[in-house]
Design an enzyme around this catalytic site. Sequence first.
Site, PDB file in Angstrom:
ATOM      1  N   ASN A  49       0.811  -1.223   0.000  1.00 43.59           N
ATOM      2  CA  ASN A  49       0.000   0.000   0.000  1.00 43.59           C
ATOM      3  C   ASN A  49       0.849   1.280   0.000  1.00 43.59           C
ATOM      4  O   ASN A  49       0.363   2.327  -0.434  1.00 43.59           O
ATOM      5  CB  ASN A  49      -0.921  -0.031   1.234  1.00 43.59           C
ATOM      6  CG  ASN A  49      -1.492   1.323   1.563  1.00 43.59           C
ATOM      7  OD1 ASN A  49      -2.427   1.801   0.918  1.00 43.59           O
ATOM      8  ND2 ASN A  49      -0.910   1.994   2.561  1.00 43.59           N
ATOM      9  N   SER A  77      -4.204   2.883  -8.379  1.00 44.23           N
ATOM     10  CA  SER A  77      -4.932   4.153  -8.309  1.00 44.23           C
ATOM     11  C   SER A  77      -5.810   4.350  -9.538  1.00 44.23           C
ATOM     12  O   SER A  77      -5.502   3.842 -10.624  1.00 44.23           O
ATOM     13  CB  SER A  77      -3.932   5.314  -8.234  1.00 44.23           C
ATOM     14  OG  SER A  77      -4.602   6.555  -8.311  1.00 44.23           O
ATOM     15  N   TYR A 137       3.291   9.716 -11.444  1.00 49.17           N
ATOM     16  CA  TYR A 137       2.461   8.871 -10.567  1.00 49.17           C
ATOM     17  C   TYR A 137       1.510   8.014 -11.419  1.00 49.17           C
ATOM     18  O   TYR A 137       1.370   6.806 -11.185  1.00 49.17           O
ATOM     19  CB  TYR A 137       1.697   9.788  -9.617  1.00 49.17           C
ATOM     20  CG  TYR A 137       0.772   9.117  -8.631  1.00 49.17           C
ATOM     21  CD1 TYR A 137       1.271   8.454  -7.512  1.00 49.17           C
ATOM     22  CD2 TYR A 137      -0.612   9.178  -8.801  1.00 49.17           C
ATOM     23  CE1 TYR A 137       0.406   7.868  -6.587  1.00 49.17           C
ATOM     24  CE2 TYR A 137      -1.472   8.599  -7.870  1.00 49.17           C
ATOM     25  CZ  TYR A 137      -0.965   7.944  -6.774  1.00 49.17           C
ATOM     26  OH  TYR A 137      -1.816   7.368  -5.860  1.00 49.17           O
ATOM     27  N   LYS A 175       1.484   3.962 -11.400  1.00 44.33           N
ATOM     28  CA  LYS A 175       0.311   3.193 -10.965  1.00 44.33           C
ATOM     29  C   LYS A 175      -0.232   2.317 -12.092  1.00 44.33           C
ATOM     30  O   LYS A 175      -0.713   1.206 -11.847  1.00 44.33           O
ATOM     31  CB  LYS A 175      -0.773   4.137 -10.430  1.00 44.33           C
ATOM     32  CG  LYS A 175      -0.408   4.800  -9.098  1.00 44.33           C
ATOM     33  CD  LYS A 175      -0.191   3.798  -7.969  1.00 44.33           C
ATOM     34  CE  LYS A 175      -0.141   4.465  -6.605  1.00 44.33           C
ATOM     35  NZ  LYS A 175       0.096   3.512  -5.511  1.00 44.33           N
TER      36      LYS A 175
HETATM   37  N1  LIG Z   1      -5.752   9.056  -1.018  1.00 46.36           N
HETATM   38  C1  LIG Z   1      -6.089   8.889  -2.276  1.00 46.36           C
HETATM   39  O1  LIG Z   1      -6.952   9.639  -2.804  1.00 46.36           O
HETATM   40  C2  LIG Z   1      -5.492   7.788  -3.097  1.00 46.36           C
HETATM   41  C3  LIG Z   1      -6.015   7.564  -4.366  1.00 46.36           C
HETATM   42  C4  LIG Z   1      -5.477   6.559  -5.149  1.00 46.36           C
HETATM   43  C5  LIG Z   1      -4.446   5.784  -4.660  1.00 46.36           C
HETATM   44  N2  LIG Z   1      -3.933   6.018  -3.419  1.00 46.36           N
HETATM   45  C6  LIG Z   1      -2.846   5.154  -2.967  1.00 46.36           C
HETATM   46  O2  LIG Z   1      -3.177   4.618  -1.708  1.00 46.36           O
HETATM   47  C7  LIG Z   1      -1.975   4.279  -1.001  1.00 46.36           C
HETATM   48  C8  LIG Z   1      -2.061   4.826   0.401  1.00 46.36           C
HETATM   49  O3  LIG Z   1      -2.069   6.239   0.345  1.00 46.36           O
HETATM   50  P1  LIG Z   1      -2.895   7.155   1.362  1.00 46.36           P
HETATM   51  O4  LIG Z   1      -3.807   7.965   0.550  1.00 46.36           O
HETATM   52  O5  LIG Z   1      -3.416   6.336   2.473  1.00 46.36           O
HETATM   53  O6  LIG Z   1      -1.735   8.164   1.818  1.00 46.36           O
HETATM   54  P2  LIG Z   1      -0.849   8.264   3.128  1.00 46.36           P
HETATM   55  O7  LIG Z   1      -1.714   8.405   4.321  1.00 46.36           O
HETATM   56  O8  LIG Z   1       0.164   9.295   2.831  1.00 46.36           O
HETATM   57  O9  LIG Z   1      -0.171   6.823   3.207  1.00 46.36           O
HETATM   58  C9  LIG Z   1       0.994   6.458   2.567  1.00 46.36           C
HETATM   59  C10 LIG Z   1       1.842   5.699   3.556  1.00 46.36           C
HETATM   60  O10 LIG Z   1       2.981   5.165   2.880  1.00 46.36           O
HETATM   61  C11 LIG Z   1       4.086   5.294   3.722  1.00 46.36           C
HETATM   62  N3  LIG Z   1       5.301   5.369   2.905  1.00 46.36           N
HETATM   63  C12 LIG Z   1       5.593   6.336   2.009  1.00 46.36           C
HETATM   64  N4  LIG Z   1       6.801   6.093   1.475  1.00 46.36           N
HETATM   65  C13 LIG Z   1       7.260   4.964   2.064  1.00 46.36           C
HETATM   66  C14 LIG Z   1       8.465   4.222   1.954  1.00 46.36           C
HETATM   67  N5  LIG Z   1       9.440   4.587   1.124  1.00 46.36           N
HETATM   68  N6  LIG Z   1       8.623   3.105   2.714  1.00 46.36           N
HETATM   69  C15 LIG Z   1       7.636   2.726   3.565  1.00 46.36           C
HETATM   70  N7  LIG Z   1       6.482   3.375   3.703  1.00 46.36           N
HETATM   71  C16 LIG Z   1       6.298   4.490   2.965  1.00 46.36           C
HETATM   72  C17 LIG Z   1       3.856   6.588   4.514  1.00 46.36           C
HETATM   73  O11 LIG Z   1       4.452   6.564   5.796  1.00 46.36           O
HETATM   74  P3  LIG Z   1       5.953   7.078   6.055  1.00 46.36           P
HETATM   75  O12 LIG Z   1       6.069   8.406   5.346  1.00 46.36           O
HETATM   76  O13 LIG Z   1       6.046   7.168   7.509  1.00 46.36           O
HETATM   77  O14 LIG Z   1       6.845   6.039   5.485  1.00 46.36           O
HETATM   78  C18 LIG Z   1       2.349   6.594   4.668  1.00 46.36           C
HETATM   79  O15 LIG Z   1       1.933   6.070   5.912  1.00 46.36           O
HETATM   80  C19 LIG Z   1      -0.829   4.856  -1.834  1.00 46.36           C
HETATM   81  O16 LIG Z   1      -0.249   3.837  -2.611  1.00 46.36           O
HETATM   82  C20 LIG Z   1      -1.524   5.871  -2.729  1.00 46.36           C
HETATM   83  O17 LIG Z   1      -0.821   6.108  -3.914  1.00 46.36           O
HETATM   84  C21 LIG Z   1      -4.438   7.007  -2.629  1.00 46.36           C
END
Ligand SMILES: NC(=O)c1ccc[n+]([C@@H]2O[C@H](COP(=O)([O-])OP(=O)(O)OC[C@H]3O[C@@H](n4cnc5c(N)ncnc54)[C@H](OP(=O)(O)O)[C@@H]3O)[C@@H](O)[C@H]2O)c1
Length: 257
Positions: free
Chosen positions: A92, A149, A162, A166
């Site tokens: 994730n 995504s 991005y 994805k």
């Molecule tokens: N929110 C949306 O609208 C949306 C839409 C489509 C897809 N997504 C996808 O959903 C997933 C989760 O995103 P989210 O929206 O829940 O955002 P988020 O709250 O920012 O979660 C992303 C998590 O990934 C961790 N992370 C980032 N880089 C990392 C690394 N190098 N190693 C280990 N952990 C890492 C971050 O924690 P640390 O910084 O502490 O490592 C963070 O907890 C992502 O893949 C994102 O692309 C989100």
Amino acid sequence: MKRFQQTVAVVTGAGSGIGRATAERLAYEGGKVILVGRTRAKLEETALGINRNSRIPMAEVFAADVTDPEDVRELAVYVTQNYGDLHVLVNNAGGSSHSRILNMSEKEWNYVQDVNLKSVFLVSQALGKIMAEGAKREQRDRAIVNVASLSGHQAGAEIPHYSAAKAAVINFTRSLALELSAYQIRVNSVSPGFVETPLTEQGLQNEKFVRAIQRNTAMKRIGTPKEIANVIVFAASHEATYMTGTDLLVDGGWLIK
Ligand SMILES: NC(=O)c1ccc[n+]([C@@H]2O[C@H](COP(=O)([O-])OP(=O)(O)OC[C@H]3O[C@@H](n4cnc5c(N)ncnc54)[C@H](OP(=O)(O)O)[C@@H]3O)[C@@H](O)[C@H]2O)c1
């Protein structure tokens, strides 16, 4: 019986947003969850929330950068030494910046490919080996779920790096599903639309942007992390045992509009 009893799961990016909601749900349904991310404090917060609601600790923290092969190797050693097997992996972790192609630096491009795509390769390879070894000893449903995504399904003017990463995750999922089917390991991706998390926090402060999303989404609203976690957990569960190599788009009807 709870769906994830006697299940060991790894969730990357479990310190916030969709990853945290997924870990909470897996643990609530009986799974033992290893929370992975770079920031220990955020993972500990997730673990605290889970463990204070259960009789025995269901979540533990492993701080690691999933773009770093050495960290990923150490995670694999940890899982092997402490559990000897793995049943569910949720890739994730992810992130992005905003930039257009003509002005994008190579560093920015590489960062976004690494965190969204290379990480899925590294973690799936290292932990997939543990799952494949486990499958030789015990026949049961095992699953990998990659978080892709909506952006992987369409162009992204402000996030082309991005969108590319994805889209690649969605297709990598298919290849991985083909290879791991030999071990009865299912691999699927889930593609969220707009969801309120720390990743989108800044953008969602812009009222015009929020209204545009609402207008262009059939369901007329932004999604919640739980609504995505529900689908991830379904794909990881024994209710989805004939589903592999597919992408589940959870976008509130954005693409149909
Ligand atoms: N929110 C949306 O609208 C949306 C839409 C489509 C897809 N997504 C996808 O959903 C997933 C989760 O995103 P989210 O929206 O829940 O955002 P988020 O709250 O920012 O979660 C992303 C998590 O990934 C961790 N992370 C980032 N880089 C990392 C690394 N190098 N190693 C280990 N952990 C890492 C971050 O924690 P640390 O910084 O502490 O490592 C963070 O907890 C992502 O893949 C994102 O692309 C989100």
